[in-house]
Scaffold this active site. Structure first.
Site, PDB file in Angstrom:
ATOM      1  N   CYS A 114      -2.610   3.031 -21.692  1.00  0.00           N
ATOM      2  CA  CYS A 114      -3.286   2.725 -20.291  1.00  0.00           C
ATOM      3  C   CYS A 114      -4.739   2.581 -20.706  1.00  0.00           C
ATOM      4  O   CYS A 114      -5.337   3.537 -21.467  1.00  0.00           O
ATOM      5  CB  CYS A 114      -3.045   4.025 -19.488  1.00  0.00           C
ATOM      6  SG  CYS A 114      -3.912   4.025 -17.900  1.00  0.00           S
ATOM      7  N   HIS A 169      -6.142   7.568 -12.857  1.00  0.00           N
ATOM      8  CA  HIS A 169      -4.820   7.115 -13.681  1.00  0.00           C
ATOM      9  C   HIS A 169      -3.753   6.517 -13.021  1.00  0.00           C
ATOM     10  O   HIS A 169      -3.221   5.528 -13.186  1.00  0.00           O
ATOM     11  CB  HIS A 169      -4.354   8.360 -14.574  1.00  0.00           C
ATOM     12  CG  HIS A 169      -2.890   7.796 -15.331  1.00  0.00           C
ATOM     13  ND1 HIS A 169      -3.148   7.045 -16.448  1.00  0.00           N
ATOM     14  CD2 HIS A 169      -1.828   8.003 -15.002  1.00  0.00           C
ATOM     15  CE1 HIS A 169      -1.812   6.768 -16.735  1.00  0.00           C
ATOM     16  NE2 HIS A 169      -0.893   7.414 -15.867  1.00  0.00           N
ATOM     17  N   CYS A 178      -7.114   3.024 -18.436  1.00  0.00           N
ATOM     18  CA  CYS A 178      -7.884   3.785 -17.368  1.00  0.00           C
ATOM     19  C   CYS A 178      -8.883   4.758 -18.139  1.00  0.00           C
ATOM     20  O   CYS A 178      -8.789   5.127 -19.269  1.00  0.00           O
ATOM     21  CB  CYS A 178      -6.961   4.501 -16.515  1.00  0.00           C
ATOM     22  SG  CYS A 178      -6.729   6.149 -17.001  1.00  0.00           S
ATOM     23  N   ASP A 205       0.766  -1.054   0.023  1.00  0.00           N
ATOM     24  CA  ASP A 205       0.131   0.016   0.062  1.00  0.00           C
ATOM     25  C   ASP A 205       0.851   1.071   0.140  1.00  0.00           C
ATOM     26  O   ASP A 205       2.222   1.299   0.463  1.00  0.00           O
ATOM     27  CB  ASP A 205      -0.831   0.117   1.164  1.00  0.00           C
ATOM     28  CG  ASP A 205      -0.091   0.573   2.436  1.00  0.00           C
ATOM     29  OD1 ASP A 205       0.578  -0.216   2.887  1.00  0.00           O
ATOM     30  OD2 ASP A 205      -0.235   1.544   2.802  1.00  0.00           O
TER      31      ASP A 205
HETATM   32 ZN    ZN Z   1      -4.567   6.046 -17.608  1.00  0.00          ZN
END
Ligand code: ZN
Ligand code: GUN
Length: 374
Positions: free
Chosen positions: A306, A337, A308, A268
């Site tokens: 990516c 992101h 996302c 974490d």
């Molecule tokens: Zn992203």
């Protein structure tokens, strides 16, 4: 047959101690290795639970220290527990407050009984003991709860670290005695500072208690470069193979790869969300700032590879515009992101381990320090 908190290893790297496993909790499974985002006050800042799920995050953290100060565990229990209160139905872990009380609280006195400190919120004196930390975490109701520990600062004398490590063990036994809920797994925490002999002794004592999981704490507290890696390498081999292992507060690419190579499963770190609030994003292993003038007319996504929501829908130019206008949406989009990036990084490592390609794909992170810092 599904016992709670079953941990099953699917693959073991043939050249390192890296493993891919599945950790079952009452709120679903965690596929390891995996990065866990931090939701200190029962929220991963700027994200709805649906957005959080969209990042690929499986297990999420919250903090006993902060939630005890506000709104208090009684209120959260009356709301039906942490999951219901914050609208997250996946696996959750609460940290015990042991670390936060040492890093955040003022007028703090440590005694064998526990830690006394002044609430930064309203000035009242609060007493946190191992029993209290467990009682609070029982009321919060996360799937995994952490032992109340004493995290010595860096640097600290060996005498001071010995005292903290031995006390952490005595406190752990009090935590175990105070915890009686089978639907919550209590993890122990190895302390011992930068001293290999103390880490070794602490790990050996800990595994004898046969807990459902083990964490390594007291790292990333200001110690130089390669020490985290050295601590992890001496400690992990002593922790039970068939139990989850969690390295607390760690989350750079290089630190995670090194720790995974040593056999760590869970991480974490506040870095992805904290940096997002400063306009910083991770792109292909580098750290960029969205307010940079070079992005003003750059209509490409942050990272074309990516998956996302942010990268699928918005350009660098748009994100820079939001930032300059102080539009609140920017915090959400940058956090989505950054969390996706770190979760996906660990998920890609997991895939590599499953195909026994961990070293060939990620071995370059094991090279000299400093080369892959954020
Ligand atoms: Zn992203
Ligand atoms: N988070 C990061 N490091 C630590 C630690 O040593 N103990 C606890 N309880 N939480 C942490």
């Amino acid at each position: 047959m599904h016992q709670p908190f079953q941990f099953s290893i699917q693959a073991q790297c043939s050249q390192t101690q890296a493993r891919a496993a599945t950790f079952l909790t009452p709120h679903g499974k965690v596929e390891t290795p995996r990065f866990m985002p931090v939701g200190t006050l029962a929220t991963v800042k700027a994200l709805t639970p649906a957005q959080l799920k969209g990042t690929g995050a499986q297990m999420v953290l919250a903090n006993t220290y902060h939630l005890h100060l506000q709104p208090g565990e009684d209120l959260i229990a009356r709301a039906g527990g942490l999951h219901r209160f914050m609208g997250w139905d996946g696996p959750m872990l609460t940290d015990s407050g042991g670390f936060q009380v040492f890093s955040l609280a003022s007028l703090r006195t440590i005694q064998e009984e526990g830690v006394k400190f002044r609430s930064p919120r309203d000035g009242r004196i609060i007493n946190l003991t191992p029993e209290k930390a467990i009682a609070i975490q029982n009321q919060l109701g996360a799937d995994v709860i952490m032992a109340f520990d004493e995290c010595p600062p860096y640097p600290a004398s060996k005498e001071a670290v010995i005292a903290a490590t031995e006390r952490t063990y005595r406190w752990l036994k009090r935590c175990i005695a105070a915890h009686d809920r089978s639907e919550q797994a209590l993890f122990g925490i190895v302390q011992g500072g930068v001293y290999a002999d103390l880490r070794t002794a602490a790990a050996e004592q800990l595994v004898d208690l046969n807990l459902p999981g083990y964490a390594i704490g007291g790292v990333s507290v200001g110690e130089p470069g390669d020490l985290i890696n050295q601590i992890v390498k001496v400690t992990v081999p002593l922790l039970a193979t068939e139990k989850p292992r969690y390295l607390m507060g760690v989350g750079t690419y290089q630190e995670m790869v090194q720790a995974i190579a040593a056999g760590i499963d869970l991480f974490d770190c506040v870095i992805p969300t904290r940096l997002a609030r400063h306009g910083a994003v991770f792109v292909r292993g580098e750290r960029w700032n969205i307010k940079n003038a070079q992005f003003r007319e750059d209509f490409a996504p942050l990272d074309a590879e990516c998956p996302c929501y942010t990268c699928q829908n918005f350009s660098r130019a748009y994100l820079g515009h939001l930032w300059r206008c102080r539009e609140l949406l920017v915090y959400t989009l940058l956090s989505i992101h950054n969390i996706t990036e770190l979760v996906r990084f660990t998920a890609r490592i997991r895939e590599a381990i499953l195909g026994d390609r961990f070293l060939s794909e990620f071995g370059h992170y094991l090279a000299p320090p400093e080369s892959h810092q954020y």
